[in-house]
Design a protein around this motif. Structure first.
Motif, PDB file in Angstrom:
ATOM      1  N   MET A   1     -15.445  -0.149  -4.485  1.00 48.70           N
ATOM      2  CA  MET A   1     -16.159  -0.362  -3.219  1.00 48.70           C
ATOM      3  C   MET A   1     -16.483   0.994  -2.586  1.00 48.70           C
ATOM      4  O   MET A   1     -15.735   1.951  -2.730  1.00 48.70           O
ATOM      5  CB  MET A   1     -15.300  -1.175  -2.247  1.00 48.70           C
ATOM      6  CG  MET A   1     -14.651  -2.407  -2.846  1.00 48.70           C
ATOM      7  SD  MET A   1     -15.859  -3.615  -3.439  1.00 48.70           S
ATOM      8  CE  MET A   1     -14.779  -4.764  -4.332  1.00 48.70           C
TER       9      MET A   1
ATOM     10  N   ASN B   1      -8.586  -3.405   1.504  1.00 48.26           N
ATOM     11  CA  ASN B   1      -7.222  -3.572   0.990  1.00 48.26           C
ATOM     12  C   ASN B   1      -6.418  -4.472   1.930  1.00 48.26           C
ATOM     13  O   ASN B   1      -6.332  -4.195   3.127  1.00 48.26           O
ATOM     14  CB  ASN B   1      -6.522  -2.220   0.892  1.00 48.26           C
ATOM     15  CG  ASN B   1      -7.172  -1.303  -0.125  1.00 48.26           C
ATOM     16  OD1 ASN B   1      -7.392  -1.691  -1.272  1.00 48.26           O
ATOM     17  ND2 ASN B   1      -7.505  -0.086   0.302  1.00 48.26           N
TER      18      ASN B   1
ATOM     19  N   ASP C   1      -3.252  -4.759   2.277  1.00 49.24           N
ATOM     20  CA  ASP C   1      -2.102  -4.084   2.892  1.00 49.24           C
ATOM     21  C   ASP C   1      -2.501  -3.268   4.118  1.00 49.24           C
ATOM     22  O   ASP C   1      -1.737  -3.139   5.064  1.00 49.24           O
ATOM     23  CB  ASP C   1      -1.404  -3.178   1.877  1.00 49.24           C
ATOM     24  CG  ASP C   1      -0.684  -3.995   0.817  1.00 49.24           C
ATOM     25  OD1 ASP C   1      -0.406  -5.187   1.076  1.00 49.24           O
ATOM     26  OD2 ASP C   1      -0.415  -3.450  -0.262  1.00 49.24           O
TER      27      ASP C   1
ATOM     28  N   MET D   1       0.856  -1.202   0.000  1.00 46.65           N
ATOM     29  CA  MET D   1       0.000   0.000   0.000  1.00 46.65           C
ATOM     30  C   MET D   1       0.881   1.236   0.000  1.00 46.65           C
ATOM     31  O   MET D   1       1.588   1.501   0.968  1.00 46.65           O
ATOM     32  CB  MET D   1      -0.893  -0.016   1.241  1.00 46.65           C
ATOM     33  CG  MET D   1      -1.861   1.136   1.295  1.00 46.65           C
ATOM     34  SD  MET D   1      -2.911   1.038   2.760  1.00 46.65           S
ATOM     35  CE  MET D   1      -1.719   1.332   4.058  1.00 46.65           C
TER      36      MET D   1
ATOM     37  N   GLN E   1      -8.405   9.470   5.968  1.00 43.55           N
ATOM     38  CA  GLN E   1      -8.694  10.039   4.650  1.00 43.55           C
ATOM     39  C   GLN E   1      -9.294  11.449   4.746  1.00 43.55           C
ATOM     40  O   GLN E   1      -9.092  12.271   3.861  1.00 43.55           O
ATOM     41  CB  GLN E   1      -9.670   9.106   3.922  1.00 43.55           C
ATOM     42  CG  GLN E   1      -9.815   9.411   2.443  1.00 43.55           C
ATOM     43  CD  GLN E   1     -10.750   8.421   1.756  1.00 43.55           C
ATOM     44  OE1 GLN E   1     -11.653   7.882   2.380  1.00 43.55           O
ATOM     45  NE2 GLN E   1     -10.525   8.186   0.481  1.00 43.55           N
TER      46      GLN E   1
ATOM     47  N   CYS F   1     -17.380  -1.096   2.826  1.00 47.98           N
ATOM     48  CA  CYS F   1     -17.520  -2.400   2.196  1.00 47.98           C
ATOM     49  C   CYS F   1     -16.710  -3.458   2.940  1.00 47.98           C
ATOM     50  O   CYS F   1     -15.623  -3.185   3.444  1.00 47.98           O
ATOM     51  CB  CYS F   1     -17.060  -2.305   0.750  1.00 47.98           C
ATOM     52  SG  CYS F   1     -17.333  -3.830  -0.139  1.00 47.98           S
TER      53      CYS F   1
ATOM     54  N   ARG G   1      -8.669   4.034   8.459  1.00 49.89           N
ATOM     55  CA  ARG G   1      -8.469   4.500   7.082  1.00 49.89           C
ATOM     56  C   ARG G   1      -9.435   5.630   6.726  1.00 49.89           C
ATOM     57  O   ARG G   1      -9.057   6.660   6.165  1.00 49.89           O
ATOM     58  CB  ARG G   1      -8.667   3.309   6.127  1.00 49.89           C
ATOM     59  CG  ARG G   1      -8.654   3.651   4.669  1.00 49.89           C
ATOM     60  CD  ARG G   1      -8.799   2.437   3.766  1.00 49.89           C
ATOM     61  NE  ARG G   1     -10.103   1.805   3.767  1.00 49.89           N
ATOM     62  CZ  ARG G   1     -11.248   2.373   3.355  1.00 49.89           C
ATOM     63  NH1 ARG G   1     -11.246   3.619   2.906  1.00 49.89           N
ATOM     64  NH2 ARG G   1     -12.374   1.705   3.385  1.00 49.89           N
TER      65      ARG G   1
ATOM     66  N   ASP H   1       1.750   4.995   0.560  1.00 51.24           N
ATOM     67  CA  ASP H   1       1.181   5.942   1.529  1.00 51.24           C
ATOM     68  C   ASP H   1       0.197   6.891   0.872  1.00 51.24           C
ATOM     69  O   ASP H   1      -0.792   7.292   1.439  1.00 51.24           O
ATOM     70  CB  ASP H   1       2.296   6.717   2.219  1.00 51.24           C
ATOM     71  CG  ASP H   1       2.818   5.945   3.414  1.00 51.24           C
ATOM     72  OD1 ASP H   1       3.621   6.493   4.154  1.00 51.24           O
ATOM     73  OD2 ASP H   1       2.378   4.786   3.603  1.00 51.24           O
TER      74      ASP H   1
ATOM     75  N   GLY I   1      -3.141   5.137   0.317  1.00 46.23           N
ATOM     76  CA  GLY I   1      -3.444   4.160   1.350  1.00 46.23           C
ATOM     77  C   GLY I   1      -4.771   4.310   2.037  1.00 46.23           C
ATOM     78  O   GLY I   1      -5.229   3.382   2.680  1.00 46.23           O
ATOM     79  N   PHE I   2      -5.407   5.445   1.937  1.00 36.99           N
ATOM     80  CA  PHE I   2      -6.615   5.669   2.717  1.00 36.99           C
ATOM     81  C   PHE I   2      -7.901   5.509   1.907  1.00 36.99           C
ATOM     82  O   PHE I   2      -8.993   5.765   2.400  1.00 36.99           O
ATOM     83  CB  PHE I   2      -6.573   7.049   3.374  1.00 36.99           C
ATOM     84  CG  PHE I   2      -5.371   7.240   4.259  1.00 36.99           C
ATOM     85  CD1 PHE I   2      -4.908   6.199   5.055  1.00 36.99           C
ATOM     86  CD2 PHE I   2      -4.701   8.457   4.305  1.00 36.99           C
ATOM     87  CE1 PHE I   2      -3.807   6.361   5.876  1.00 36.99           C
ATOM     88  CE2 PHE I   2      -3.596   8.629   5.125  1.00 36.99           C
ATOM     89  CZ  PHE I   2      -3.143   7.583   5.908  1.00 36.99           C
ATOM     90  N   GLU I   3      -7.762   5.133   0.645  1.00 37.77           N
ATOM     91  CA  GLU I   3      -8.964   4.969  -0.167  1.00 37.77           C
ATOM     92  C   GLU I   3      -9.539   3.566  -0.043  1.00 37.77           C
ATOM     93  O   GLU I   3      -8.825   2.612   0.228  1.00 37.77           O
ATOM     94  CB  GLU I   3      -8.632   5.244  -1.632  1.00 37.77           C
ATOM     95  CG  GLU I   3      -8.559   6.734  -1.911  1.00 37.77           C
ATOM     96  CD  GLU I   3      -7.787   7.035  -3.163  1.00 37.77           C
ATOM     97  OE1 GLU I   3      -7.751   6.176  -4.068  1.00 37.77           O
ATOM     98  OE2 GLU I   3      -7.197   8.137  -3.233  1.00 37.77           O
ATOM     99  N   ALA I   4     -10.848   3.463  -0.261  1.00 36.48           N
ATOM    100  CA  ALA I   4     -11.498   2.149  -0.286  1.00 36.48           C
ATOM    101  C   ALA I   4     -10.972   1.373  -1.489  1.00 36.48           C
ATOM    102  O   ALA I   4     -10.511   1.964  -2.469  1.00 36.48           O
ATOM    103  CB  ALA I   4     -13.003   2.322  -0.395  1.00 36.48           C
ATOM    104  N   PRO I   5     -11.019   0.035  -1.451  1.00 35.61           N
ATOM    105  CA  PRO I   5     -10.607  -0.735  -2.633  1.00 35.61           C
ATOM    106  C   PRO I   5     -11.431  -0.311  -3.852  1.00 35.61           C
ATOM    107  O   PRO I   5     -12.578   0.126  -3.712  1.00 35.61           O
ATOM    108  CB  PRO I   5     -10.927  -2.181  -2.242  1.00 35.61           C
ATOM    109  CG  PRO I   5     -10.925  -2.190  -0.757  1.00 35.61           C
ATOM    110  CD  PRO I   5     -11.424  -0.834  -0.345  1.00 35.61           C
ATOM    111  N   ARG I   6     -10.856  -0.471  -5.016  1.00 34.68           N
ATOM    112  CA  ARG I   6     -11.485  -0.003  -6.260  1.00 34.68           C
ATOM    113  C   ARG I   6     -12.900  -0.580  -6.428  1.00 34.68           C
ATOM    114  O   ARG I   6     -13.104  -1.781  -6.347  1.00 34.68           O
ATOM    115  CB  ARG I   6     -10.619  -0.414  -7.445  1.00 34.68           C
ATOM    116  CG  ARG I   6     -11.097   0.147  -8.755  1.00 34.68           C
ATOM    117  CD  ARG I   6      -9.930   0.409  -9.686  1.00 34.68           C
ATOM    118  NE  ARG I   6     -10.391   0.819 -11.002  1.00 34.68           N
ATOM    119  CZ  ARG I   6     -10.544   2.094 -11.354  1.00 34.68           C
ATOM    120  NH1 ARG I   6     -10.261   3.045 -10.509  1.00 34.68           N
ATOM    121  NH2 ARG I   6     -10.968   2.394 -12.571  1.00 34.68           N
TER     122      ARG I   6
END
Lengths: 410, 410
Positions: free
Chosen positions: A13, B50, B52, A1, B93, B46, B89, A3, A6-11
Motif C-alpha cells: 500500500m 495496519n 495494530d 505491531m 515515520q 491507502c 504513523r 515498534d 510500526g510506522f510503515e504502510a501495510p505491505r
C-alpha cells in the motif's frame, strides 16, 4: 505491531506525502480536465464490492487475486480489482431510467493481491472512461482522443507515446478467411496475447492445444504480419476520425494488440511510451456483452482503463522529478508577538483576494522566516516588523526574482 | 448473488451516480479550496491500514467497530475508521526529516462497522485538517477559520451554522477549583460528554461511579452553567484571533462541548447548524499526546474532522436539492452522417478553446438533439445541418436565454 516496523504502510500500500501528492494531483487533474473537456460525467462507487459480482465477471478464480472477506453478517465482500463490474452493476440497476448513450468517468482505487515485484503495488488508481449504449466507432474515437488529451495536459507529446490499435473483429475475419472457425478464436486470442512475453514456440504449442492444425498455426503467425487495416471498415473509420479530430499522430495500427481480457469484442487499443521503457500506459476497447454477463440488458460499450503508476513513472522520467512542483502562494510572517494581529489580518485580506496564504503561527527572526518560506515553495513572502505595522505598508517579496513591491496593511 | 438483489451496492456502501457526484464535487471542491487558501499541504494514504496501529490508538475493542481481516501472509489489516492514526504513523515515520509545524490536509474515505440506522452508512469521506508541532492557539484559529471558510464556499453563512468552542484544560481548571482532583477528570469528561444524550440523573450516577462525592457532582453540574470564558487565557486568545481574522460571528463559547475521544488535551470544538436539525458538521481540538501513544516523539497538534454526509444533507436542505447542478458546456450534434466530420472538427476546435463539449455520436433529428442537450444540462448547443456545413457557419444557441450567435466552422 513491532515498534521497529510500526510506522510503515501495510505491505503493497502507498503513502502519499505532500511531495507525492503534487504528482498525483498533476495526473488526476489531467484525468479530470480531459474527461470534462470530452463531456464525460463523473460517477463513483465504494471500493468495497460484492464478491459475487466480481466472480460473475472474472470467474471464481478471482478469489486468488483479490482481497476478499466476510462482514459480520457473513456477506462476502471484496476490495474491487477493477471498476468495470461495478459500472455494469450501476448501469444495470438503473437501465430503465438512464438516458443512453452514457459517457461516464471515474478515478477509482483498485486492489489486486499479487506477488510483489519491483514497482508493483497492491493498489493503484485507475482512470476509467466508458461510453455505454453506442455502436458508432465515434465512441472509440472519443475515448482514445480524451486519453491522448490527458497525456498532453500532463506535458507529453505524440513523440513520447503511441496508441496501438487493432480489432478483435478484424482479426477474427482474418482467422476465418484462413479457415479457422469462430469457436476457436477465443483460444487463439488468449495465445496471441502472450506474444513478446513467451517464445513463439510456446505460443505455437498453445495454439495446437487449442485445436489448430500445423497449417492453421502457420496461417495464424502469418496473419500477425498484417500491416494494413484498410480491409477493416471500423479501423479505417477510426483512423479517419482521429485524423479529423487531430490526434492521428498518436495512433498506429498493430495487429498484435489483443488485450488479455476475454470480454472485448471489437476495437482494442493499448498505449505505450515510444522508447518502450515502461509497461502499458492505458488500454481498452469495445465490450458488448458485459451487461448480459451480470444479468442486465444487452448493451454495447467502449471502455478505457488508465492507471496512475506507469504514467507517473513516465512523467518523472521525461519531465524530471521536480517537474510537478510549482511555487505558489504567499508566506506571511512577523517579527514580534506585537505584529501577530497585523499578520492575521493581512492573511485574511490576501485570502479574501483568492490567494493561498501560509501564515506563520509564531513570531520568528526574518532569516528563519524567509528560509522556511523559500524551502516550502511559496512564490511570495511578506514579513511584518514594527516599522511596517506602524507605517501600514509592508513589502511583498517575489522569492524567485527577489523583486519587492509595497502592499497596504490597512 | 441472487439476480433480484444483484445490482445493489454492498450493505452500507454508497454508489455515486452523476447527480450525486455533482454534490460530492461541490463539497470536496470547497474542502480543497479552503485548505489551499489556508496554506495546507495535501497528503493521503491507502484506506487499508495496519490493524495494530488502529488498536494502539483506539484500544483492542476497535475490532468490534471496524472491518478487519487477514491477508494471505496472515498480516492483520483493516479498513481505517479515521485518518488520525495514519497521520500519526506517517509523521512518526519521517519525524526527523519533516519541517515543523506541518499543516496537512486530506479527504479520506473511512469505514465503520456500526448498526445501520437511518442515514447512517458504513463509509463516509472525512476532510482532515491538522497542524502538527505548534503550541500557539493561532493553530486552532487557523483550523477553525479554514473550516468556516469551507462552509462559506459551499454557500452557507454564519446565520446557518455555529462553532461551539470550549477547552478541556479550562474545564479541568474549574473542576480542580471545586476540589475534584485531576486523576478523576477523564471520567468526568466521559460522563459529561453524554449530556443531552441521556438524562442528568444517569450522568450523576456515572459521576458517582467515577468516584465523585454528592457535593462534587453538584459542583460539576454547576460548572456546566459557566457562561464566561474570560478566565481562560487560551479561549480569550482564540476569540480575539477569530475577531481579527473575521470569523468571530461563527463562534460561541459552550462549556458543554467535551468531544467523546479521550485524546484531546486543550481547546475542543464542534460545529452545528443553528436550527439544530442535524448531527455535528465537524469537530476537533488539540491533541498533544497522539504521537507518543503510537511510539513517536512528543508533539503538540490540532486537528479537525469534517464528514461529507451531514454537510451534504444540510446543503440540500438549505440550498435546495438542485442547487449543485449548473448548466455547463456545449452540446454538438449533426443531422446526417455527411455532417459528422464537421461536427467532430467543431468539437475539437471548441475543446482546444477550453470548452467542455458533449459531442453526439450519431446523427439525430434536431428535436431529439435539443431535447437531450437541454435535459443533460448543457449551457449551449450547436446542431449542424447540410446548409450550415456548406456555408461554414453555424448557430450556437444558449439553452437558457434561447439567444443564438453565429460561429465559424472553418
Amino acid at each position: 505491531m513491532a515498534d521497529k516496523m510500526g510506522f510503515e504502510a501495510p505491505r503493497g500500500m502507498r503513502d502519499f506525502y505532500p511531495a507525492d501528492m503534487v504528482w498525483r494531483n498533476k495526473v488526476f487533474d489531467a484525468f479530470r480536465a480531459a474527461g470534462e473537456a470530452a463531456g464525460f460525467e463523473q460517477y463513483d462507487a465504494c471500493v468495497v464490492e460484492n464478491y459475487d459480482l466480481l466472480a460473475r465477471k472474472a470467474g471464481e478464480e478471482v478469489g486468488d487475486q483479490i482481497y476478499h472477506f466476510f462482514d459480520k453478517s457473513e456477506r462476502h465482500i471484496a476490495l474491487r480489482p477493477e471498476m468495470t463490474p461495478t459500472l455494469a452493476r450501476m448501469v444495470a440497476q438503473r437501465q430503465k431510467e438512464l438516458s443512453f448513450p452514457l459517457k461516464w468517468t471515474t478515478i477509482a482505487q483498485c486492489f489486486r493481491y499479487e506477488r510483489m515485484t519491483k514497482g508493483r503495488k497492491r493498489e493503484h488508481y485507475q482512470w476509467n472512461l466508458d461510453i455505454i449504449g453506442e455502436d458508432s466507432v465515434l465512441a472509440e474515437a472519443e475515448v482514445i482522443g480524451a486519453a491522448c488529451d490527458a497525456l498532453r495536459r500532463m506535458g507529453l507529446s505524440p513523440s513520447d507515446f503511441e496508441v496501438r490499435v487493432s480489432s478483435r473483429k478484424f482479426l477474427g475475419e482474418l482467422l476465418a478467411a484462413s479457415g479457422i472457425p469462430a469457436e476457436k478464436h477465443q483460444q487463439v486470442f488468449l495465445a496471441l496475447d502472450k506474444r513478446g512475453k513467451m517464445p513463439d514456440s510456446e505460443i505455437a504449442a498453445m495454439l495446437k492445444d487449442g485445436g489448430l492444425s500445423e497449417s492453421e498455426v502457420a496461417a495464424t503467425f502469418s496473419i500477425m504480419e498484417t500491416k494494413s487495416y484498410e480491409s477493416s471498415a471500423e479501423l479505417t473509420e477510426l483512423f479517419h476520425l482521429a485524423s479529423v479530430a487531430g490526434f492521428a499522430d498518436c495512433l498506429r495500427f498493430d495487429i498484435g494488440v489483443i488485450r488479455g481480457l476475454s470480454y472485448y469484442t471489437g476495437i482494442v487499443f493499448e498505449c505505450f511510451d515510444r522508447k518502450g521503457e515502461f509497461r502499458a500506459i492505458f488500454g481498452g476497447g469495445r465490450y458488448d456483452n458485459l451487461l448480459t454477463t451480470i444479468g442486465g440488458e444487452p448493451t454495447s460499450a467502449v471502455g478505457l482503463g488508465f492507471g496512475d503508476v506507469v504514467v507517473t513513472e513516465l512523467l518523472k522520467s521525461r519531465l524530471g522529478e521536480s517537474a510537478a512542483a510549482a511555487r505558489k502562494g504567499v508566506a506571511v510572517g512577523f517579527m514580534f508577538p506585537e505584529q501577530r494581529d497585523a499578520a492575521v489580518m493581512l492573511a485574511a485580506k490576501l485570502r479574501a483576494e483568492g490567494k493561498r496564504v501560509d501564515l506563520a503561527l509564531v513570531n520568528q527572526k526574518p532569516k528563519k522566516f524567509f528560509s522556511h518560506a523559500d524551502s516550502s515553495g511559496a512564490a511570495e513572502a511578506v514579513f511584518l516588523g514594527p516599522d511596517d505595522v506602524e507605517k501600514g505598508v509592508a513589502r511583498l517579496k517575489n522569492l524567485e526574482t527577489r523583486e519587492e513591491k509595497e502592499i497596504c496593511l490597512r
